[in-house]
Design an enzyme around this catalytic site. Structure first.
Site, PDB file in Angstrom:
ATOM      1  N   ASN A  27     -16.087  -8.285  -4.097  1.00 21.97           N
ATOM      2  CA  ASN A  27     -15.385  -9.019  -5.152  1.00 21.97           C
ATOM      3  C   ASN A  27     -14.748 -10.290  -4.598  1.00 21.97           C
ATOM      4  OD1 ASN A  27     -16.194  -6.926  -6.693  1.00 21.97           O
ATOM      5  ND2 ASN A  27     -14.196  -5.916  -6.785  1.00 21.97           N
ATOM      6  N   HIS A  47     -18.399 -11.628  -0.045  1.00 25.85           N
ATOM      7  CA  HIS A  47     -18.963 -12.698  -0.892  1.00 25.85           C
ATOM      8  C   HIS A  47     -18.007 -13.859  -1.107  1.00 25.85           C
ATOM      9  CE1 HIS A  47     -22.090  -9.650  -2.669  1.00 25.85           C
ATOM     10  NE2 HIS A  47     -22.364 -10.037  -1.446  1.00 25.85           N
ATOM     11  N   CYS A  63     -14.641 -27.990   1.495  1.00 22.52           N
ATOM     12  CA  CYS A  63     -15.268 -29.309   1.335  1.00 22.52           C
ATOM     13  C   CYS A  63     -16.731 -29.258   1.764  1.00 22.52           C
ATOM     14  CB  CYS A  63     -14.501 -30.333   2.180  1.00 22.52           C
ATOM     15  SG  CYS A  63     -15.338 -31.923   2.240  1.00 22.52           S
ATOM     16  N   CYS A  70     -11.953 -33.847  -1.310  1.00 16.82           N
ATOM     17  CA  CYS A  70     -11.295 -33.386  -0.093  1.00 16.82           C
ATOM     18  C   CYS A  70     -10.190 -34.368   0.323  1.00 16.82           C
ATOM     19  CB  CYS A  70     -12.345 -33.282   1.010  1.00 16.82           C
ATOM     20  SG  CYS A  70     -11.692 -32.909   2.626  1.00 16.82           S
ATOM     21  N   SER A 102     -23.256  -1.575  -8.104  1.00 20.07           N
ATOM     22  CA  SER A 102     -24.577  -1.123  -8.541  1.00 20.07           C
ATOM     23  C   SER A 102     -25.525  -0.923  -7.370  1.00 20.07           C
ATOM     24  CB  SER A 102     -25.174  -2.155  -9.502  1.00 20.07           C
ATOM     25  OG  SER A 102     -25.295  -3.408  -8.842  1.00 20.07           O
ATOM     26  N   ALA A 143     -12.897   3.849 -11.599  1.00 19.73           N
ATOM     27  CA  ALA A 143     -12.016   3.611 -10.442  1.00 19.73           C
ATOM     28  C   ALA A 143     -10.561   3.903 -10.783  1.00 19.73           C
ATOM     29  CB  ALA A 143     -12.172   2.158  -9.983  1.00 19.73           C
TER      30      ALA A 143
HETATM   31  P1  OAD Z   1     -22.576  -5.008 -10.723  1.00 24.89           P
HETATM   32  O1  OAD Z   1     -22.158  -5.688 -11.976  1.00 24.89           O
HETATM   33  O2  OAD Z   1     -23.976  -5.170 -10.257  1.00 24.89           O
HETATM   34  O3  OAD Z   1     -22.290  -3.459 -10.854  1.00 24.89           O
HETATM   35  C1  OAD Z   1     -21.058  -2.987 -11.318  1.00 24.89           C
HETATM   36  C2  OAD Z   1     -20.993  -1.491 -11.088  1.00 24.89           C
HETATM   37  O4  OAD Z   1     -19.698  -1.046 -11.459  1.00 24.89           O
HETATM   38  C3  OAD Z   1     -22.002  -0.679 -11.904  1.00 24.89           C
HETATM   39  O5  OAD Z   1     -22.623   0.285 -11.065  1.00 24.89           O
HETATM   40  C4  OAD Z   1     -21.126   0.014 -12.964  1.00 24.89           C
HETATM   41  O6  OAD Z   1     -21.615   1.305 -13.323  1.00 24.89           O
HETATM   42  C5  OAD Z   1     -19.818   0.148 -12.206  1.00 24.89           C
HETATM   43  N1  OAD Z   1     -18.618   0.237 -13.038  1.00 24.89           N
HETATM   44  C6  OAD Z   1     -18.380  -0.336 -14.248  1.00 24.89           C
HETATM   45  N2  OAD Z   1     -17.140  -0.056 -14.665  1.00 24.89           N
HETATM   46  C7  OAD Z   1     -16.565   0.689 -13.692  1.00 24.89           C
HETATM   47  C8  OAD Z   1     -15.281   1.279 -13.531  1.00 24.89           C
HETATM   48  N3  OAD Z   1     -14.337   1.134 -14.445  1.00 24.89           N
HETATM   49  N4  OAD Z   1     -15.040   1.975 -12.396  1.00 24.89           N
HETATM   50  C9  OAD Z   1     -15.996   2.124 -11.451  1.00 24.89           C
HETATM   51  N5  OAD Z   1     -17.234   1.588 -11.557  1.00 24.89           N
HETATM   52  C10 OAD Z   1     -17.507   0.890 -12.654  1.00 24.89           C
HETATM   53  O7  OAD Z   1     -21.514  -5.472  -9.596  1.00 24.89           O
HETATM   54  P2  OAD Z   1     -21.678  -5.479  -8.000  1.00 24.89           P
HETATM   55  O8  OAD Z   1     -22.421  -4.285  -7.541  1.00 24.89           O
HETATM   56  O9  OAD Z   1     -20.328  -5.714  -7.444  1.00 24.89           O
HETATM   57  O10 OAD Z   1     -22.585 -11.434  -5.995  1.00 24.89           O
HETATM   58  O11 OAD Z   1     -22.563  -6.762  -7.796  1.00 24.89           O
HETATM   59  C11 OAD Z   1     -22.872  -7.178  -6.506  1.00 24.89           C
HETATM   60  C12 OAD Z   1     -22.956  -8.671  -6.455  1.00 24.89           C
HETATM   61  O12 OAD Z   1     -23.850  -9.140  -7.457  1.00 24.89           O
HETATM   62  C13 OAD Z   1     -21.658  -9.390  -6.775  1.00 24.89           C
HETATM   63  O13 OAD Z   1     -20.761  -9.458  -5.686  1.00 24.89           O
HETATM   64  C14 OAD Z   1     -22.144 -10.746  -7.172  1.00 24.89           C
HETATM   65  C15 OAD Z   1     -23.316 -10.358  -8.047  1.00 24.89           C
HETATM   66  O14 OAD Z   1     -24.329 -11.316  -8.156  1.00 24.89           O
HETATM   67  C16 OAD Z   1     -22.266 -12.709  -5.810  1.00 24.89           C
HETATM   68  O15 OAD Z   1     -21.639 -13.348  -6.636  1.00 24.89           O
HETATM   69  C17 OAD Z   1     -22.729 -13.237  -4.512  1.00 24.89           C
END
Ligand code: OAD
Length: 262
Positions: free
Chosen positions: A110, A127, A135, A161, A203, A245
């Site tokens: 996050n 990330h 900059c 900058c 995910s 969570a």
């Molecule tokens: P995703 O949006 O891919 O996945 C979110 C996950 O959170 C899913 O598995 C949901 O089931 C779960 N979820 C939703 N609500 C929840 C809750 N209340 N408690 C627990 N789990 C819950 O997000 P990320 O896996 O973080 O990258 O995505 C990875 C990366 O993809 C991000 O950091 C971002 C994105 O592109 C960049 O920006 C570089």
């Protein structure tokens, strides 16, 4: 009473090094959008190549800057949820029980600051951060033009900058960019050394972050997924607890608190 919570708590109480990997679901109950799988998620509404890639930045940096400023506004208006607070307390409670011998470290994908605002220290941001612009010319840390970003602006000119006049960009990792080397190395070292890993609200779709729990599983460590929906890495989990969570982590903390000292 949840059997999963009891099982995870008993493993944590026996562990000396615990790693918690978090993703967007961690902050969902603070009102911060996730990226996938629901109609309000970022990549259901926007094209990641337009907003989160070097190509998108070159095509329209004012649009990209405005989007990250609107996300910064959302985070500034949000507060850590019960899950963030429970993680910070877990570190205190488990550390105190063992005279500081138990280490709980957070690795997050996050770009918000909700773990830190909940009291977690030394959070590893794989990330980057919405609060660390830099900059594009001299690579020094940048400044925001305002501490009250506009949530609704469609296009905003990024600040220049203060040192060299270069264009300031968001301090986040985009598609096609490498993760910060130092942070990823630290994360790998923590995973190598840990006894137990919790994987909360991710995910498992984005690499190399997604390989951290797989590596932990392959090394024979206990890996528990806390997520209302199964991630794509399910087969690498020792246990899956289908809970949010903000519901699950306080329960887990409660069981750890109740346990008598070893
Ligand atoms: P995703 O949006 O891919 O996945 C979110 C996950 O959170 C899913 O598995 C949901 O089931 C779960 N979820 C939703 N609500 C929840 C809750 N209340 N408690 C627990 N789990 C819950 O997000 P990320 O896996 O973080 O990258 O995505 C990875 C990366 O993809 C991000 O950091 C971002 C994105 O592109 C960049 O920006 C570089």
């Amino acid at each position: 009473m949840s059997t999963s919570a009891l099982t995870i708590a008993s493993v944590l109480l026996k562990s000396r090094r615990i790693v918690i990997l978090t993703g967007a679901g961690m902050s969902a109950e603070s009102g911060i959008a996730t990226f996938r799988f629901n109609p309000d998620s970022h990549w259901s509404r926007f094209d990641p190549m337009e907003l989160a890639s070097p190509e998108g930045w070159r095509a329209d940096h004012r649009q990209v800057w405005a989007w990250y400023e609107s996300r910064r506004a959302d985070v500034l208006a949000a507060t850590p949820n019960a899950g963030h607070l429970a993680i910070a307390s877990l570190a205190d409670v488990l550390g105190e029980r063992t005279g500081g011998m138990t280490q709980v470290r957070v690795i997050t994908q996050n770009v918000d600051n909700l773990h830190e605002r909940a009291g977690s220290t030394e959070v590893i941001h794989l990330h980057g951060s919405l609060f660390a612009p830099w900059c594009t010319a001299c690579h020094r840390p940048g400044q925001f033009s305002s501490n009250a970003p506009d949530r609704n602006a469609i296009k905003v000119e990024p600040p220049r900058c203060a040192h060299c006049g270069g264009l300031t960009r968001p301090g986040v990792v985009w598609f096609g960019e490498a993760m910060p080397k130092r942070e990823f190395r630290m994360a790998e070292e923590l995973v190598d050394a840990c006894d137990a890993m919790l994987v909360v609200g991710t995910s498992g779709m984005v690499y190399p972050a997604a390989e951290l729990p797989i590596n932990a599983h392959n090394m024979g460590k206990f890996v528990a997924e806390i997520n209302p929906e199964p991630s794509v890495n399910l087969e690498n989990m020792s246990l899956r607890w289908p809970v949010t969570a903000a519901e699950g982590l306080p329960l887990l903390l409660g069981h750890v608190r109740e346990a008598r000292p070893n």
